[in-house]
Every structure is written in structure tokens, then in C-alpha cells.
Write a protein that holds these residues in place. Structure first.
Motif, PDB file in Angstrom:
ATOM      1  N   LEU A   1       0.836  -1.201   0.000  1.00  0.00           N
ATOM      2  CA  LEU A   1       0.000   0.000   0.000  1.00  0.00           C
ATOM      3  C   LEU A   1       0.872   1.253   0.000  1.00  0.00           C
ATOM      4  O   LEU A   1       0.932   1.980   1.001  1.00  0.00           O
ATOM      5  CB  LEU A   1      -0.912   0.010   1.233  1.00  0.00           C
ATOM      6  N   PRO A   2       1.535   1.537  -1.101  1.00  0.00           N
ATOM      7  CA  PRO A   2       2.371   2.741  -1.139  1.00  0.00           C
ATOM      8  C   PRO A   2       1.561   4.025  -1.007  1.00  0.00           C
ATOM      9  O   PRO A   2       2.119   5.087  -0.709  1.00  0.00           O
ATOM     10  CB  PRO A   2       3.059   2.655  -2.509  1.00  0.00           C
ATOM     11  N   GLU A   3       0.241   3.943  -1.204  1.00  0.00           N
ATOM     12  CA  GLU A   3      -0.615   5.126  -1.056  1.00  0.00           C
ATOM     13  C   GLU A   3      -0.778   5.540   0.404  1.00  0.00           C
ATOM     14  O   GLU A   3      -1.164   6.669   0.691  1.00  0.00           O
ATOM     15  CB  GLU A   3      -2.004   4.851  -1.651  1.00  0.00           C
ATOM     16  N   CYS A   4      -0.526   4.620   1.332  1.00  0.00           N
ATOM     17  CA  CYS A   4      -0.695   4.911   2.759  1.00  0.00           C
ATOM     18  C   CYS A   4       0.565   5.527   3.359  1.00  0.00           C
ATOM     19  O   CYS A   4       1.684   5.209   2.960  1.00  0.00           O
ATOM     20  CB  CYS A   4      -1.026   3.633   3.528  1.00  0.00           C
ATOM     21  N   LEU A   5       0.348   6.399   4.335  1.00  0.00           N
ATOM     22  CA  LEU A   5       1.446   6.862   5.172  1.00  0.00           C
ATOM     23  C   LEU A   5       1.728   5.797   6.226  1.00  0.00           C
ATOM     24  O   LEU A   5       0.815   5.097   6.673  1.00  0.00           O
ATOM     25  CB  LEU A   5       1.067   8.175   5.853  1.00  0.00           C
ATOM     26  N   PHE A   6       2.986   5.660   6.615  1.00  0.00           N
ATOM     27  CA  PHE A   6       3.341   4.657   7.617  1.00  0.00           C
ATOM     28  C   PHE A   6       4.043   5.332   8.786  1.00  0.00           C
ATOM     29  O   PHE A   6       4.874   6.228   8.601  1.00  0.00           O
ATOM     30  CB  PHE A   6       4.257   3.579   7.030  1.00  0.00           C
ATOM     31  N   GLY A   7       3.716   4.892   9.979  1.00  0.00           N
ATOM     32  CA  GLY A   7       4.393   5.387  11.164  1.00  0.00           C
ATOM     33  C   GLY A   7       4.421   4.319  12.232  1.00  0.00           C
ATOM     34  O   GLY A   7       3.744   3.291  12.132  1.00  0.00           O
ATOM     35  N   THR A   8       5.211   4.539  13.258  1.00  0.00           N
ATOM     36  CA  THR A   8       5.256   3.624  14.391  1.00  0.00           C
ATOM     37  C   THR A   8       4.430   4.191  15.541  1.00  0.00           C
ATOM     38  O   THR A   8       4.009   5.346  15.513  1.00  0.00           O
ATOM     39  CB  THR A   8       6.707   3.397  14.843  1.00  0.00           C
ATOM     40  N   ARG A   9       4.229   3.387  16.544  1.00  0.00           N
ATOM     41  CA  ARG A   9       3.264   3.751  17.589  1.00  0.00           C
ATOM     42  C   ARG A   9       3.742   4.898  18.480  1.00  0.00           C
ATOM     43  O   ARG A   9       2.936   5.506  19.181  1.00  0.00           O
ATOM     44  CB  ARG A   9       2.931   2.507  18.414  1.00  0.00           C
ATOM     45  N   ASN A  10       5.029   5.199  18.427  1.00  0.00           N
ATOM     46  CA  ASN A  10       5.494   6.344  19.216  1.00  0.00           C
ATOM     47  C   ASN A  10       5.105   7.671  18.573  1.00  0.00           C
ATOM     48  O   ASN A  10       5.391   8.734  19.123  1.00  0.00           O
ATOM     49  CB  ASN A  10       7.008   6.274  19.443  1.00  0.00           C
ATOM     50  N   GLN A  11       4.460   7.617  17.416  1.00  0.00           N
ATOM     51  CA  GLN A  11       3.954   8.818  16.755  1.00  0.00           C
ATOM     52  C   GLN A  11       2.470   9.049  17.036  1.00  0.00           C
ATOM     53  O   GLN A  11       1.819   9.844  16.374  1.00  0.00           O
ATOM     54  CB  GLN A  11       4.174   8.721  15.245  1.00  0.00           C
ATOM     55  N   LEU A  12       1.939   8.370  18.036  1.00  0.00           N
ATOM     56  CA  LEU A  12       0.505   8.427  18.303  1.00  0.00           C
ATOM     57  C   LEU A  12       0.038   9.840  18.636  1.00  0.00           C
ATOM     58  O   LEU A  12      -0.984  10.305  18.112  1.00  0.00           O
ATOM     59  CB  LEU A  12       0.149   7.471  19.448  1.00  0.00           C
ATOM     60  N   LYS A  13       0.759  10.546  19.475  1.00  0.00           N
ATOM     61  CA  LYS A  13       0.323  11.871  19.915  1.00  0.00           C
ATOM     62  C   LYS A  13       0.132  12.817  18.733  1.00  0.00           C
ATOM     63  O   LYS A  13      -0.927  13.431  18.579  1.00  0.00           O
ATOM     64  CB  LYS A  13       1.318  12.458  20.910  1.00  0.00           C
ATOM     65  N   GLU A  14       1.128  12.956  17.893  1.00  0.00           N
ATOM     66  CA  GLU A  14       1.033  13.872  16.756  1.00  0.00           C
ATOM     67  C   GLU A  14       0.009  13.402  15.733  1.00  0.00           C
ATOM     68  O   GLU A  14      -0.645  14.211  15.067  1.00  0.00           O
ATOM     69  CB  GLU A  14       2.401  14.028  16.091  1.00  0.00           C
ATOM     70  N   SER A  15      -0.162  12.093  15.621  1.00  0.00           N
ATOM     71  CA  SER A  15      -1.114  11.552  14.648  1.00  0.00           C
ATOM     72  C   SER A  15      -2.553  11.824  15.064  1.00  0.00           C
ATOM     73  O   SER A  15      -3.424  12.024  14.218  1.00  0.00           O
ATOM     74  CB  SER A  15      -0.887  10.049  14.477  1.00  0.00           C
ATOM     75  N   LEU A  16      -2.819  11.826  16.368  1.00  0.00           N
ATOM     76  CA  LEU A  16      -4.162  12.137  16.849  1.00  0.00           C
ATOM     77  C   LEU A  16      -4.546  13.565  16.494  1.00  0.00           C
ATOM     78  O   LEU A  16      -5.718  13.861  16.229  1.00  0.00           O
ATOM     79  CB  LEU A  16      -4.257  11.940  18.362  1.00  0.00           C
TER      80      LEU A  16
END
Length: 329
Positions: free
Chosen positions: A109-124
Motif C-alpha cells: 500500500l504505497p498510497e498509505c502513510l506509515f508510522g510507528t506507535r510512538n507517533q501516536l500523539k502527533e497523529s491524533l
């Protein structure tokens, strides 16, 4: 043959299997009377019910969806949910997953952004809605992430799969005021209510209402005829879908489809019932192509395109039945 409106026994199993061809006949009940005493409804036909798309829109118009999905052994759950949301028209999907899934997800899914769970705060802060749970596992870390979302999230939230099992395992107090959808299958529903599975099976409509009431949200209780309910709304009994959809990953696709609609701005209740309905229609198209034995979750994804054309209908199709039954047409 039945009169006035279809009854729950016509729409739920095992009664549905005994009915064969069921014909609804009018004997003069006024529509206003039927609607006044209705307790539930279902869709009358396969109308296109997607939200409209504007010619001058951009990717931000159609929702930024955050998904916390997939542990190191369950990358497929993240992939199914992410693609389903995109196929439903979502503008952007960001998946927070285990680092070991980066290569798999960014390849598939190259259309999706990927991050790890330590990025939860900014992603919210970035997102328009949140999906938590598919393939994420049940652990103290999962509990802590979900607790953080419920304390700091300010966007509609879908809790699915291991997110639900985390609530049950740790007896979490669920309080979320920004729109909540819970999507348990029957066993997960039994855990949420701390009741035996056999008791849940005896009355899945009541069980769905109990979940919605206990957790203050929209309940999507998944079964051969899925039931959706929310306080102050009519109960919905879904009639689309088939037994070929009883395959791994199907629930992840459903969660992603609901997220796609939720991100477009629909209410939690509306996104849930329409996601369930369209998921079943896509499953029917997959069955028609592959057959009920050979179809898999990827085939449901493939056929989302067949059920998402047309414009949104602001009025749900269907007329109501009595308090003991449901509407169909």
C-alpha cells in the motif's frame, strides 16, 4: 407471506432459513402508523448510498484516517483495513504499526502513510477519525495506547478486534464523547458484556443494544445478519452478504470501509450501517465471481468498486414494521 412489515424472525437466523421466499403484502396499515411503532429497519434495495464528491475537491476533502493496526505477525489486518478505507474514497490513510511491517505495508500500500506507535500523539492531532485494534494484539502496551486515545483523542473512534479484546481483558472504563463505534463479533460481544456466548446468541438484537448502552456508542454486532444500533436510533438488521464472507480478514475490510465513510463526515451511526450494508454487497459480488468456497477477503476488497458508484441518498430506503419486527420495503 406476511403483512404490514417483515418480522425479526424473517430476518435473523435460524428463522430466516425456514422462510424461503418471503412476500410482504400491504393490508392497509398507514405508513405513519407503521413508522410510529417501528423498532428496526433494513434496506429495501441496493441503492447507491455513498457521499457526494465535489469537482473542486482535494485529498483533504475526503478525510484523514488514522489506523493503529497490525502487530509483527498480523500485517495483513493493517493492509486489509487500510486498502478498504482508500477504496471507499478516503483522501489519506496513515497506519501506525510495528516497525517490522514497514516494508510489507509500504510495498503493498504505497498510497498509505506509515508510522510507528510512538507517533501516536502527533497523529491524533492530524487525523479526522481513528480506527484502533485490527491485528494489534492484546497487551499492556495495547491497553495504554487505547487509554491514551480515549483521554486525548478528539475525533470519532472505531474500536475493532483486539481493541475490543483489550477492553475485556483489562476491564477498561470506556468513556469517549467524540463518537464511538464498537464492532464485535458474537464472541467479542459476549466478552464485552461478561455473558456466555449462548446467552448472546439467544437475542443478538438485545445484546447489541446492551453493548451500545454500556459503552455509550454505536454497536455493530457481527453475525450472519449483522445488527447495528445506537441509543435513540432504530435498530438496523443487515440483509446483504453471504456465508462465503466467513473468512479471515473480512472483518478487517469492514472496519476499514466504516472508517472510510466516517472520515467523509458521516455520523458514527450512519457510517456503521452503510459500511455494513456495502460490505455485504461487495461480498455478494465476490461470491458471484469466485464462489462461496473460494472467495477470500482480498476478493471483497476487489469488489468495493462495484458498490460505491452513484450519489448519496439522504433518506434511508424502506418502510417500518411493528415493534416486534423490521421494515424492508
Amino acid at each position: 407471506m406476511t403483512f404490514g412489515g417483515l418480522k425479526r424472525g424473517h430476518l435473523l437466523y435460524p428463522g430466516k432459513d425456514y422462510c424461503g421466499i418471503t412476500k410482504l403484502v400491504s393490508i392497509g396499515f398507514h405508513d405513519q402508523t407503521i413508522q410510529e411503532y417501528a423498532s428496526a429497519f433494513t434496506f429495501a434495495d441496493e441503492r447507491n448510498i455513498m457521499p457526494p464528491r465535489a469537482n473542486d475537491s482535494n485529498k483533504g476533502t475526503y478525510g484523514k484516517i488514522l489506523m493503529i493496526t497490525g502487530n509483527e505477525t498480523m500485517s495483513g489486518a493493517a493492509a486489509f483495513a487500510g486498502e478498504a478505507a482508500l477504496r471507499m474514497g478516503a483522501g489519506l490513510v496513515k497506519i501506525l504499526s510495528d516497525e517490522s511491517n514497514r516494508g510489507i505495508l509500504q510495498t503493498r500500500l504505497p498510497e498509505c502513510l506509515f508510522g510507528t506507535r510512538n507517533q501516536l500523539k502527533e497523529s491524533l492531532e492530524w487525523c479526522d477519525c481513528i480506527l484502533f485494534g485490527p491485528g494489534i494484539g492484546v497487551s499492556e502496551q495495547t491497553r495504554d495506547m487505547l487509554q491514551y486515545i480515549m483521554e486525548h483523542g478528539k475525533k470519532p473512534l472505531i474500536i475493532d478486534a483486539d481493541g475490543l479484546n483489550t477492553i475485556s481483558r483489562y476491564q477498561m472504563d470506556v468513556q469517549y464523547e467524540y463518537g464511538l463505534i464498537l464492532t464485535p463479533h458474537l464472541m467479542e460481544g459476549a466478552r464485552l458484556l461478561s455473558k456466555p456466548l449462548e446467552e448472546i446468541k439467544k437475542d443478538i438484537c438485545q445484546a447489541a443494544e446492551d453493548i451500545a448502552r454500556k459503552y455509550h456508542g454505536t454497536a455493530v454486532l457481527k453475525d450472519a445478519a449483522t445488527v447495528v444500533t445506537e441509543k435513540s436510533h432504530l435498530l438496523y438488521i443487515n440483509q446483504s452478504g453471504n456465508h462465503g464472507m466467513a473468512t479471515g480478514g473480512s472483518g478487517d475490510v469492514l472496519a476499514g470501509m466504516i472508517a472510510g465513510l466516517l472520515g467523509s463526515g458521516m455520523s458514527s451511526y450512519e457510517a456503521a450501517i452503510k459500511g455494513v450494508y456495502l460490505h455485504g454487497l461487495a461480498g455478494n459480488a465476490a461470491r458471484d465471481e469466485k464462489g462461496p468456497y473460494s472467495m477470500i477477503a482480498s476478493d471483497i476488497l476487489k469488489h468495493i468498486k462495484d458498490v460505491t458508484g452513484g450519489e448519496y441518498e439522504s433518506v434511508l430506503p424502506g418502510a417500518c414494521s411493528y415493534r416486534s419486527g423490521c421494515n424492508l420495503q
